[in-house]
Scaffold this motif. Structure first.
Motif, short mmCIF file in Angstrom:
data_model
loop_
_atom_site.label_atom_id
_atom_site.label_comp_id
_atom_site.label_asym_id
_atom_site.label_seq_id
_atom_site.Cartn_x
_atom_site.Cartn_y
_atom_site.Cartn_z
N VAL A 91 0.00 -14.13 4.11
CA VAL A 91 -0.77 -15.32 3.40
C VAL A 91 -2.00 -15.53 4.54
N LEU A 92 -1.80 -15.52 5.65
CA LEU A 92 -2.76 -15.63 6.52
C LEU A 92 -3.66 -14.64 6.36
N LEU A 93 -3.41 -13.35 6.13
CA LEU A 93 -4.38 -12.43 5.96
C LEU A 93 -5.20 -12.49 4.56
N ALA A 94 -4.33 -12.79 3.64
CA ALA A 94 -5.14 -13.16 2.34
C ALA A 94 -6.12 -14.28 2.46
N SER A 95 -5.74 -15.23 3.11
CA SER A 95 -6.53 -16.46 3.14
C SER A 95 -7.84 -16.26 3.96
N ALA A 96 -7.41 -15.43 5.03
CA ALA A 96 -8.87 -15.18 5.71
C ALA A 96 -9.99 -14.14 4.98
N ALA A 97 -9.25 -13.34 4.11
CA ALA A 97 -9.95 -12.49 3.52
C ALA A 97 -10.63 -12.85 2.24
N LEU A 98 -10.24 -14.08 1.52
CA LEU A 98 -10.40 -14.77 0.57
C LEU A 98 -11.81 -15.31 0.34
N ALA A 124 -2.22 -18.93 -5.55
CA ALA A 124 -1.34 -17.75 -4.97
C ALA A 124 -0.42 -17.26 -6.02
N LEU A 125 -0.26 -16.08 -6.20
CA LEU A 125 0.74 -15.33 -6.96
C LEU A 125 1.82 -14.54 -6.17
N GLU A 128 -1.64 -11.91 -17.37
CA GLU A 128 -2.19 -12.85 -17.31
C GLU A 128 -2.42 -13.86 -16.34
N GLN A 129 -1.32 -13.78 -15.51
CA GLN A 129 -1.13 -14.57 -14.16
C GLN A 129 -1.97 -13.98 -13.35
N LEU A 130 -2.29 -12.60 -13.22
CA LEU A 130 -3.14 -11.94 -12.29
C LEU A 130 -4.55 -12.37 -12.44
N ALA A 131 -4.93 -12.65 -13.72
CA ALA A 131 -6.31 -13.17 -14.04
C ALA A 131 -6.66 -14.23 -13.52
N LEU A 132 -5.61 -15.24 -13.10
CA LEU A 132 -5.97 -16.67 -12.75
C LEU A 132 -5.67 -16.55 -11.41
N ALA A 133 -5.20 -15.44 -10.60
CA ALA A 133 -5.00 -15.52 -9.10
C ALA A 133 -5.82 -15.33 -8.34
N ASP A 134 -5.90 -16.16 -7.02
CA ASP A 134 -6.91 -15.73 -6.15
C ASP A 134 -6.44 -14.78 -5.16
N VAL A 173 -5.26 -8.99 -2.83
CA VAL A 173 -3.76 -8.46 -2.94
C VAL A 173 -3.23 -7.93 -1.52
N VAL A 174 -2.34 -8.45 -1.01
CA VAL A 174 -1.60 -7.99 0.03
C VAL A 174 -0.46 -7.50 -0.45
N ASP A 175 -0.09 -6.04 0.08
CA ASP A 175 0.98 -5.30 -0.31
C ASP A 175 2.03 -5.04 0.70
N LEU A 176 3.20 -5.94 0.75
CA LEU A 176 3.99 -5.57 2.00
C LEU A 176 4.83 -4.31 1.50
N ALA A 177 4.93 -3.86 0.47
CA ALA A 177 5.82 -2.61 0.15
C ALA A 177 4.86 -1.45 0.15
N VAL A 178 3.75 -1.45 0.85
CA VAL A 178 2.91 -0.19 0.96
C VAL A 178 3.54 0.98 1.55
N ALA A 179 4.25 0.91 2.59
CA ALA A 179 4.87 1.91 3.11
C ALA A 179 6.00 2.56 2.17
N GLN A 180 6.75 1.94 1.24
CA GLN A 180 7.58 2.47 0.25
C GLN A 180 6.99 2.87 -1.06
N GLY A 181 5.47 2.94 -1.02
CA GLY A 181 4.92 3.50 -2.29
C GLY A 181 4.14 2.38 -2.81
N GLY A 182 4.55 1.10 -2.51
CA GLY A 182 3.40 -0.08 -2.81
C GLY A 182 3.85 -0.46 -4.14
N ASN A 183 3.61 -1.97 -4.29
CA ASN A 183 3.89 -2.60 -5.38
C ASN A 183 2.52 -2.68 -6.31
N CYS A 184 1.23 -2.32 -5.59
CA CYS A 184 0.01 -2.36 -6.18
C CYS A 184 -0.58 -1.15 -5.96
#
Length: 378
Positions: free
Chosen positions: A145-152, A171-172, A248-254, A285-296
Motif C-alpha cells: 500500500v505504501l508503494l502504491a500510495s507513493a506511485a499514485l 483502493a481495491l 467494473e471495480q477496476l474502472a473505479l479503482a485508483d 497495481v501492486v502484484d504480490l503474487a508476481v513470483a508465482q506468475g502474477g495475478n495481473c
C-alpha cells in the motif's frame, strides 16, 4: 550443547537474517550455543557486536562451520544448501521452496540431513507463533500500500482545501488473506475507501471489521472454498466470472493490491490486458503474487512497467525492504519452532527431537533421513 549456525544469506536482494540477538539470548537459555557468520545481520540492522554481546561466536563463512553445526537456521535455505551441506544427522530450518523441489529433497536425503520447510507449516492455532508465511505476508501487505500510495498521482485521504474538496482514493484489494487484510488496514489508515474481493464468503466479516467493503464472490455452484487456512485453487469458469465482476471495480479503482496465491500452484490470473484497458491512466497495481506468475497480466518481478497508462509494480520480496522488523518476526517464528523441538533433561543435557506424531513437525518435514535427535549433552 546444541551448536546452532546462523549463516549469511546468499540470495541476491535477501536482507533478512534467521536469528537476531534477541532470539540468540532466548535459545541460549534452552541449551543452544550460537555461531553466527560475520555480517549475517548487517543488512537488517543487527551488527556483529550485538551478536557477540548476546553470547554468539562470530565466524567467517566456511564449509567447516556447516560440518560442525547440529542445527542450521536459514531464511532462503534452498539457496544456501546449494553452496554448503550440513553434516549427517543435522537439522536445517528455513524457506526451502518445497513444492516440486525434488532435487533438494534428494540431496538432503543422500546427506542424511533432516529439514523443516517453513512453507509447509500447518495453519493451526498451536502453530501461530511459528507461522513465517503469515508474519512476512503481513509486512508485504503493509508495504504494498505504501508503494502504491507513493506511485499514485492523487492524494489518498479526503482533503478539505480552500480550492475545494479532494475525494479519497479508492483502493481495491484482491484476496483477504493475511497480506490482503493488512493492506486493507493500511489503506484505511491512510484515508482511502477500500474494497476487497475474495473467493471465500467467510472473509466478509473480517473485511468489514477493518472498515472495508466486501465484494461478494460470483454466485456459482462450485466456489473454491478454503483448505488448511488457504484458499483453494479456483476453476477457470469461476475465475472468468470473477474477472467480469472485477472489470467494473477496476474502472473505479485508483490503486489495486493483488495478493491471491495458492500454495504450490501458479497464482490465479485475476486481471488480464483487456481489464487493464478499463482502468484510469495514472492508477497503480501492486502484484504480490508476481513470483508465482502474477495475478495481473504484464507484471514483472521487482520492476515497474507502464501498460495502458497504468503503473504495474511487481511486488516481489517486499519483506526484504523492511528488513529489521521482517527479521525480528521471522527469527521469533523460527525460535518458537526450534523450542518445540528442544528436549532438556534435569541434568541440563539438551537435544533436538523430531516427534513425527506432532502434526506441526510432520506437517513441515521436508527430509528425514537422519537420526531422530541432533545435539548432545550440555
Amino acid at each position: 550443547m546444541i551448536r546452532v549456525l546462523v549463516p549469511r544469506e546468499c540470495r541476491p536482494g535477501e536482507t533478512r537474517v534467521a536469528a537476531t540477538p534477541e532470539t540468540v539470548r532466548r535459545l541460549a537459555a534452552r541449551g543452544c550455543t550460537f555461531v553466527v557468520e560475520r555480517g549475517a545481520g548487517q543488512a537488517s540492522g543487527y551488527d556483529d557486536a550485538a551478536y557477540e554481546e548476546a553470547g554468539a561466536a562470530l565466524t567467517d563463512p566456511s564449509a567447516e562451520q556447516w560440518s560442525q553445526a547440529d542445527v542450521v537456521l536459514t531464511v532462503q535455505g534452498s539457496d544456501l544448501a546449494q553452496k554448503h551441506s550440513p553434516k549427517a544427522g543435522a537439522l536445517l530450518l528455513g524457506l526451502l521452496e518445497p513444492h516440486g523441489n525434488d532435487a533438494l529433497k534428494q540431496r538432503f536425503q543422500s546427506a542424511q540431513v533432516s529439514a523443516l520447510a517453513l512453507e509447509l507449516l500447518p495453519r493451526i492455532s498451536r502453530a501461530q507463533s511459528m507461522d513465517v508465511l503469515s508474519s512476512q505476508a503481513n509486512i508485504a501487505g503493509y508495504k504494498a500500500v505504501l508503494l502504491a500510495s507513493a506511485a499514485l498521482d492523487r492524494y489518498v485521504p479526503m482533503l478539505m482545501t480552500a480550492a475545494g474538496t479532494i475525494q479519497p482514493a479508492r483502493a481495491l484489494i484482491l484476496g483477504a488473506g493475511v497480506a490482503g487484510l493488512q493492506a486493507l488496514a493500511t489503506a484505511r489508515r491512510l484515508g482511502s475507501v477500500a474494497y476487497v474481493s475474495d473467493v471465500r464468503p467467510a472473509a466478509k466479516e473480517q473485511v468489514e471489521s477493518l472498515g472495508g467493503r466486501f465484494i461478494d464472490p460470483p454466485e456459482l455452484d462450485q466456489k473454491p472454498g478454503e483448505a488448511g487456512g488457504y484458499a483453494k485453487q479456483a476453476t477457470e469458469a469461476f475465475l472468468a466470472e470473477q474477472r467480469r465482476q472485477l472489470t467494473e471495480q477496476l474502472a473505479l479503482a485508483d490503486m489495486v493490491i493483488c495478493t491471491a496465491q495458492v500454495p504450490g500452484k501458479k497464482a490465479p490470473r485475476l486481471i488480464d490486458d483487456a481489464m487493464l484497458q478499463h482502468m484510469r491512466p495514472g492508477s497503480v497495481v501492486v502484484d504480490l503474487a508476481v513470483a508465482q506468475g502474477g495475478n495481473c497480466e504484464g507484471t514483472v518481478p521487482g520492476q515497474t512497467v507502464i501498460r495502458h497508462g497504468v503503473q504495474l509494480i511487481g511486488g516481489d520480496g517486499l519483506p526484504c525492504s523492511v528488513a529489521n522488523h521482517a527479521s525480528a518476526l521471522y527469527a521469533r517464528n523460527i525460535a518458537a519452532l526450534l523450542e518445540l523441538l528442544l528436549n532438556t533433561t534435569a541434568e541440563g543435557a539438551s537435544s533436538v527431537n523430531l516427534d513425527l506424531d506432532d502434526e506441526i513437525v510432520s506437517g513441515c518435514l521436508f527430509s528425514h533421513n537422519a537420526p531422530e535427535s541432533a545435539g548432545g549433552a550440555a
